[in-house]
Design a protein around this motif. Structure first.
Motif, PDB file in Angstrom:
ATOM      1  N   VAL A 192      14.581   6.117   2.822  1.00 51.46           N
ATOM      2  CA  VAL A 192      15.114   7.252   2.071  1.00 51.46           C
ATOM      3  C   VAL A 192      15.783   6.775   0.788  1.00 51.46           C
ATOM      4  O   VAL A 192      16.128   5.607   0.645  1.00 51.46           O
ATOM      5  N   ASP A 193      15.946   7.686  -0.127  1.00 54.62           N
ATOM      6  CA  ASP A 193      16.589   7.426  -1.420  1.00 54.62           C
ATOM      7  C   ASP A 193      15.864   6.291  -2.153  1.00 54.62           C
ATOM      8  O   ASP A 193      16.452   5.296  -2.550  1.00 54.62           O
ATOM      9  N   ARG A 194      14.584   6.454  -2.322  1.00 53.97           N
ATOM     10  CA  ARG A 194      13.741   5.420  -2.945  1.00 53.97           C
ATOM     11  C   ARG A 194      14.002   5.294  -4.439  1.00 53.97           C
ATOM     12  O   ARG A 194      14.202   6.286  -5.130  1.00 53.97           O
ATOM     13  N   ARG A 195      13.970   4.059  -4.905  1.00 54.55           N
ATOM     14  CA  ARG A 195      14.072   3.745  -6.335  1.00 54.55           C
ATOM     15  C   ARG A 195      12.911   2.826  -6.706  1.00 54.55           C
ATOM     16  O   ARG A 195      12.670   1.827  -6.028  1.00 54.55           O
ATOM     17  N   ASP A 196      12.178   3.175  -7.753  1.00 48.49           N
ATOM     18  CA  ASP A 196      11.060   2.336  -8.188  1.00 48.49           C
ATOM     19  C   ASP A 196      11.538   0.951  -8.579  1.00 48.49           C
ATOM     20  O   ASP A 196      12.613   0.796  -9.178  1.00 48.49           O
ATOM     21  N   ASP A 246       0.798  -1.216   0.000  1.00 47.62           N
ATOM     22  CA  ASP A 246       0.000   0.000   0.000  1.00 47.62           C
ATOM     23  C   ASP A 246       0.838   1.276   0.000  1.00 47.62           C
ATOM     24  O   ASP A 246       0.380   2.320  -0.458  1.00 47.62           O
ATOM     25  N   HIS A 247       2.060   1.207   0.505  1.00 55.75           N
ATOM     26  CA  HIS A 247       2.910   2.394   0.587  1.00 55.75           C
ATOM     27  C   HIS A 247       3.797   2.569  -0.635  1.00 55.75           C
ATOM     28  O   HIS A 247       4.605   3.491  -0.691  1.00 55.75           O
TER      29      HIS A 247
END
Length: 99
Positions: A24-28, A9-10
């Protein structure tokens, strides 16, 4: 480096987990195509689709897809890394049947 993988869901992403800041520093994530799935992934996806669980089926394509490490940009297969990290380690006693 430990990488957090989120499928839910997030969002669907790889990130570095920080105690105070969260992910942090999210990558799809890069999902696998349903047609490319094989073995257990194909079975899981087909079962979810058959039973009308489209959101779950989409999540399975992400689980069997690829992620990018936010620190070094290396790309890896999510399911393979999980399997490798959770494989039991057998010592010599386990291999020979000795205790």
């Amino acid at each position: 480096m430990e990488v957090t993988i989120a499928i839910g869901d997030h969002g669907r992403y790889a990130a570095i987990g920080d105690w105070h800041l969260g992910d942090v520093d999210r990558r799809d994530l890069r999902p696998a195509s349903a047609e490319a799935l094989g073995g257990i992934g194909r079975w899981m996806h087909e079962t979810a689709v058959r039973d009308g669980h489209e959101v779950l089926a989409e999540g399975i394509t992400h689980l069997f897809g690829r992620a990018e490490c936010p620190r070094c940009a290396s790309v890896f297969k999510i399911a393979d890394e999980y399997t490798s990290a959770n494989r039991p380690v057998l010592g010599q006693a386990g291999l020979t049947g000795e205790s």
